[in-house]
Design a protein around this motif. Sequence first.
Motif, PDB file in Angstrom:
ATOM      1  N   VAL A   1       0.861  -1.189   0.000  1.00  0.00           N
ATOM      2  CA  VAL A   1       0.000   0.000   0.000  1.00  0.00           C
ATOM      3  C   VAL A   1       0.892   1.231   0.000  1.00  0.00           C
ATOM      4  N   SER A   2       0.652   2.129  -0.949  1.00  0.00           N
ATOM      5  CA  SER A   2       1.455   3.342  -1.077  1.00  0.00           C
ATOM      6  C   SER A   2       0.547   4.563  -1.145  1.00  0.00           C
ATOM      7  N   PRO A   3       1.000   5.703  -0.624  1.00  0.00           N
ATOM      8  CA  PRO A   3       0.178   6.919  -0.708  1.00  0.00           C
ATOM      9  C   PRO A   3       0.065   7.473  -2.114  1.00  0.00           C
ATOM     10  N   HIS A   4       0.868   6.963  -3.037  1.00  0.00           N
ATOM     11  CA  HIS A   4       0.872   7.520  -4.390  1.00  0.00           C
ATOM     12  C   HIS A   4      -0.112   6.833  -5.328  1.00  0.00           C
TER      13      HIS A   4
ATOM     14  N   LEU B   1      -4.590   3.000  -1.562  1.00  0.00           N
ATOM     15  CA  LEU B   1      -4.909   3.616  -0.280  1.00  0.00           C
ATOM     16  C   LEU B   1      -6.159   4.473  -0.421  1.00  0.00           C
ATOM     17  N   VAL B   2      -7.023   4.436   0.595  1.00  0.00           N
ATOM     18  CA  VAL B   2      -8.139   5.382   0.672  1.00  0.00           C
ATOM     19  C   VAL B   2      -7.703   6.474   1.655  1.00  0.00           C
ATOM     20  N   PRO B   3      -7.229   7.625   1.171  1.00  0.00           N
ATOM     21  CA  PRO B   3      -6.602   8.614   2.052  1.00  0.00           C
ATOM     22  C   PRO B   3      -7.570   9.347   2.964  1.00  0.00           C
ATOM     23  N   THR B   4      -8.877   9.197   2.714  1.00  0.00           N
ATOM     24  CA  THR B   4      -9.856   9.850   3.574  1.00  0.00           C
ATOM     25  C   THR B   4     -10.259   8.980   4.759  1.00  0.00           C
ATOM     26  N   TRP B   5      -9.772   7.744   4.804  1.00  0.00           N
ATOM     27  CA  TRP B   5     -10.126   6.864   5.907  1.00  0.00           C
ATOM     28  C   TRP B   5      -9.371   7.252   7.167  1.00  0.00           C
ATOM     29  N   THR B   6      -9.974   6.952   8.302  1.00  0.00           N
ATOM     30  CA  THR B   6      -9.334   7.194   9.589  1.00  0.00           C
ATOM     31  C   THR B   6      -8.308   6.094   9.859  1.00  0.00           C
TER      32      THR B   6
ATOM     33  N   SER C   1       3.922   1.540   2.681  1.00  0.00           N
ATOM     34  CA  SER C   1       5.058   2.379   2.300  1.00  0.00           C
ATOM     35  C   SER C   1       4.672   3.840   2.452  1.00  0.00           C
ATOM     36  N   GLY C   2       5.526   4.639   3.082  1.00  0.00           N
ATOM     37  CA  GLY C   2       5.189   6.046   3.294  1.00  0.00           C
ATOM     38  C   GLY C   2       6.380   6.851   3.751  1.00  0.00           C
ATOM     39  N   ALA C   3       6.197   7.641   4.798  1.00  0.00           N
ATOM     40  CA  ALA C   3       7.277   8.425   5.386  1.00  0.00           C
ATOM     41  C   ALA C   3       6.900   8.742   6.827  1.00  0.00           C
ATOM     42  N   MET C   4       7.856   8.551   7.722  1.00  0.00           N
ATOM     43  CA  MET C   4       7.599   8.776   9.146  1.00  0.00           C
ATOM     44  C   MET C   4       7.207  10.222   9.425  1.00  0.00           C
ATOM     45  N   THR C   5       7.871  11.157   8.757  1.00  0.00           N
ATOM     46  CA  THR C   5       7.398  12.543   8.730  1.00  0.00           C
ATOM     47  C   THR C   5       7.476  13.014   7.284  1.00  0.00           C
ATOM     48  N   HIS C   6       6.584  13.959   6.921  1.00  0.00           N
ATOM     49  CA  HIS C   6       6.494  14.302   5.494  1.00  0.00           C
ATOM     50  C   HIS C   6       5.963  15.728   5.331  1.00  0.00           C
ATOM     51  N   ASN C   7       6.811  16.687   5.699  1.00  0.00           N
ATOM     52  CA  ASN C   7       6.488  18.093   5.477  1.00  0.00           C
ATOM     53  C   ASN C   7       7.455  18.614   4.422  1.00  0.00           C
ATOM     54  N   LEU C   8       7.036  18.585   3.161  1.00  0.00           N
ATOM     55  CA  LEU C   8       7.929  18.936   2.061  1.00  0.00           C
ATOM     56  C   LEU C   8       8.267  20.423   2.038  1.00  0.00           C
ATOM     57  N   ARG C   9       7.381  21.255   2.562  1.00  0.00           N
ATOM     58  CA  ARG C   9       7.697  22.688   2.624  1.00  0.00           C
ATOM     59  C   ARG C   9       8.952  22.904   3.476  1.00  0.00           C
TER      60      ARG C   9
ATOM     61  N   HIS D   1       2.975  16.133   9.489  1.00  0.00           N
ATOM     62  CA  HIS D   1       2.141  15.638   8.391  1.00  0.00           C
ATOM     63  C   HIS D   1       1.028  16.646   8.099  1.00  0.00           C
ATOM     64  N   PRO D   2       1.326  17.712   7.355  1.00  0.00           N
ATOM     65  CA  PRO D   2       0.261  18.651   6.975  1.00  0.00           C
ATOM     66  C   PRO D   2      -0.906  17.934   6.303  1.00  0.00           C
ATOM     67  N   THR D   3      -0.610  16.940   5.489  1.00  0.00           N
ATOM     68  CA  THR D   3      -1.575  15.942   5.027  1.00  0.00           C
ATOM     69  C   THR D   3      -0.977  14.597   5.384  1.00  0.00           C
ATOM     70  N   ASP D   4      -1.820  13.676   5.809  1.00  0.00           N
ATOM     71  CA  ASP D   4      -1.236  12.495   6.447  1.00  0.00           C
ATOM     72  C   ASP D   4      -1.231  11.233   5.596  1.00  0.00           C
ATOM     73  N   GLU D   5      -1.329  11.374   4.271  1.00  0.00           N
ATOM     74  CA  GLU D   5      -1.379  10.179   3.435  1.00  0.00           C
ATOM     75  C   GLU D   5      -0.088   9.353   3.521  1.00  0.00           C
TER      76      GLU D   5
END
Length: 279
Positions: free
Chosen positions: A49-52, A139-144, A168-176, A226-230
């Motif tokens: 499962v990937s956020p992409h 992934l369903v990114p709107t799921w809790t 598969s993802g990232a432990m923290t993910h604030n690209l800004r 995680h500004p967005t948590d996908e």
Amino acid sequence: MQTHSLPPLYLSHGSPMIAIETSPAAQFLDRLGPAIDCTFGRPRAAVVVSPHSSTRQPMALAGARHEAIHDFGGFPAELYAQRYDARGDTLLAHAVARQLGEAGIPTQAVDASGLDHGIWTVMKRAWPGAEVPVVPLTLVPTWTPAQLWAAGRALSALAEDGVLVIGSGAMTHNLRRFFGPRSVPEGQIEPDVAAFQDWVHARGTARDWPALLDYRQQAPGAALQHPTDEHWLPFYIAAGAGGEVSPAVAIHRSVDAGVLAMDSFAFGPHAGALAAALA
């Protein structure tokens, strides 16, 4: 020891550059595949499962073969030259859809192929010869987190039958922050990133699943990390597949550029064996 049971995994992939770069997280993934093969026997397949790859309801890609998708822009030509041609598993894709459906989670097995970079980069590092068939699960990114945990629980039988379940993802993910100016010297970690890491590790070790499921309210600086948590949500698929009895076992911890945490975890009763093999 050989066993057909495998610990579900949450793997941080971070940037697609992990496919070609030398970093602590990349080197960890290089060791991961051989450690799994030697400790448990090679997985008969991986459900990843990937956020992409996100959809409104889960879809299992049932294509017989998959190729790497270069779903990104602005990277070196060397990265776009990377290929990863892996077998699929049509029967397993339908089994995934069936098991999720039986748990009350409507899921389609679709005749589609392709591996987004959250899938092929980690698989290429762990099994560079594409020795393990892959079934992408969207992934369903709107799921809790609780909904994703339930989906993981529905897949737990796969982990007991030689299938590696990976989020598969990232432990923290604030690209800004990643692309912005640093507030700490090179080689140091932003204190709030370390605090988030410490909280997740402590709650996972304590098997405090209620707190982890409520991470958005309870984890320090959750919205900043995680500004967005996908990229964090696949954690709950893997954790659910491992079950609530065993702790989350850290199998890697590192940070890129002071802000992008690349931690990975194993779950379930066999997680400790994998951690020992990697150590």
